[in-house]
Design an enzyme around this catalytic site. Structure first.
Site, PDB file in Angstrom:
ATOM      1  N   PRO A   2       0.836  -1.206   0.000  1.00 21.31           N
ATOM      2  CG  PRO A   2      -0.647  -1.511   1.757  1.00 21.31           C
ATOM      3  CD  PRO A   2       0.636  -2.018   1.195  1.00 21.31           C
ATOM      4  CD  GLU A   3       3.786   3.289  -3.747  1.00 23.58           C
ATOM      5  OE1 GLU A   3       4.189   4.431  -3.468  1.00 23.58           O
ATOM      6  OE2 GLU A   3       4.301   2.590  -4.632  1.00 23.58           O
ATOM      7  CG  HIS A 108      -3.505 -14.574   6.582  1.00 26.08           C
ATOM      8  ND1 HIS A 108      -2.357 -15.116   7.121  1.00 26.08           N
ATOM      9  CD2 HIS A 108      -3.750 -15.277   5.450  1.00 26.08           C
ATOM     10  CE1 HIS A 108      -1.923 -16.096   6.334  1.00 26.08           C
ATOM     11  NE2 HIS A 108      -2.756 -16.211   5.318  1.00 26.08           N
ATOM     12  NE  ARG A 127       5.103 -10.865   1.837  1.00 28.24           N
ATOM     13  CZ  ARG A 127       5.929 -10.365   0.930  1.00 28.24           C
ATOM     14  NH1 ARG A 127       5.451  -9.642  -0.056  1.00 28.24           N
ATOM     15  NH2 ARG A 127       7.218 -10.554   1.014  1.00 28.24           N
TER      16      ARG A 127
END
Ligand SMILES: [Zn+2]
Length: 295
Positions: A2-3, A108, A127
């Site tokens: 994500p930016e 997750h 992750r």
């Protein structure tokens, strides 16, 4: 990953649910993300109210009514989901069925914020490079993660005049200087390429060439600042891009990725001049640009 525009999109998606909400309890389904949760993390948040949800660079900052600040970072693959009571039993919300890349798995879902009379907010991160830390407000400027952050690309302080001293006499290429978090915070690899295309500037050009010998910004630097603002604003408006593993807080995918002018468009035609987009590697990261119209 994500930016900044995606993080801002997440902030906008979460704010109506989180701002003013009282936390009934925080459910931690594992002891850590990138970093371990602090000892009393859940206990300190229980019963507290979230007064505001802000953003600095790629950090989300939830202000808590006892003065603490909950600092959150999405890492490589973090996302939030807003989950109404009973919604899962009847119909999966969009975020669980619409995804990009790896399917979201309950395994997750690492943190669940149970809120008084509001939907649950679930943090999912396959992750686990994301993290959540409780810090004191006075640490906002001194915390090691925040200390060296440069200018906020969406804020008023970003201007050609403010950048000029940071660019002056630098032989480093524009791509490297713009990607440096200590110069501009949170302008990622994608948006550096896009901003340079809009400003018609080569990513290989030395940063120092955008500053006059008397230290004042050139017209090129003015143009670059305008391009950075426009690229970020457009991306935020489009709801953020979603290259991989990323779902908007509302459960919808971003729509920006197909609108990139140069990013990931190697060997395609430049929309502006018809030239051929090239990919080069700078500091180990891909840069995309049009050698015909970016000088
Ligand atoms: Zn071109």
């Amino acid at each position: 990953m994500p930016e900044l525009p995606e993080v801002e999109t997440v902030r906008r998606g979460l704010a109506p649910v989180l701002e003013g909400a009282t936390i009934e309890r925080v459910e931690l389904r594992r002891p850590d993300l990138r970093f371990p949760f602090s000892n009393r993390f859940a206990a300190r948040l229980k019963g507290r109210r979230i007064t505001a949800l802000r953003r600095r660079a790629k950090y989300l900052l939830a202000e808590i009514d006892d003065g603490a600040v909950l600092l959150m970072h999405l890492g490589m693959s973090g996302s939030f989901r807003i989950e109404k009571e009973g919604a899962r039993a009847s119909r999966p919300i969009a975020g669980e069925t619409l995804y990009y890349g790896t399917p979201k798995k309950d395994a997750h879902d690492h943190v669940v914020f149970h809120l008084k009379r509001r939907p649950r907010v679930v943090y999912n991160d396959p992750r686990r490079f994301g993290f959540m830390l409780l810090i004191r407000p006075k640490e906002l400027d001194t915390h090691p993660l925040l200390l060296e952050l440069g200018l906020e690309p969406t804020g008023n302080e970003l201007s050609a005049e403010a950048l000029a001293p940071r660019f002056a006499h630098r032989a480093a290429p524009l791509k490297a200087v713009l990607g440096d978090q200590r110069v501009i915070a949170g302008l990622g690899n994608i948006y550096v390429s896009e901003a340079l295309w809009r400003a018609k500037l080569s990513p290989r050009r030395a940063a120092g060439t955008l500053v006059r010998s008397d230290g004042r910004p050139t017209e090129r630097l003015q143009r670059l600042v305008g391009a950075i603002r426009a690229v970020i604003a457009d991306a935020i408006e489009a709801g953020g891009s979603s290259l991989r593993d990323y779902v908007q807080a509302s459960g919808e995918l971003g729509l920006f990725q197909h609108r990139f002018a140069v990013y990931d468009r190697e060997r395609k035609h430049c929309h502006r001049c018809g030239g051929t987009i090239r990919r080069i590697v700078q500091s180990g990261r891909s840069t995309f640009y049009c050698p015909s119209c970016q000088r």
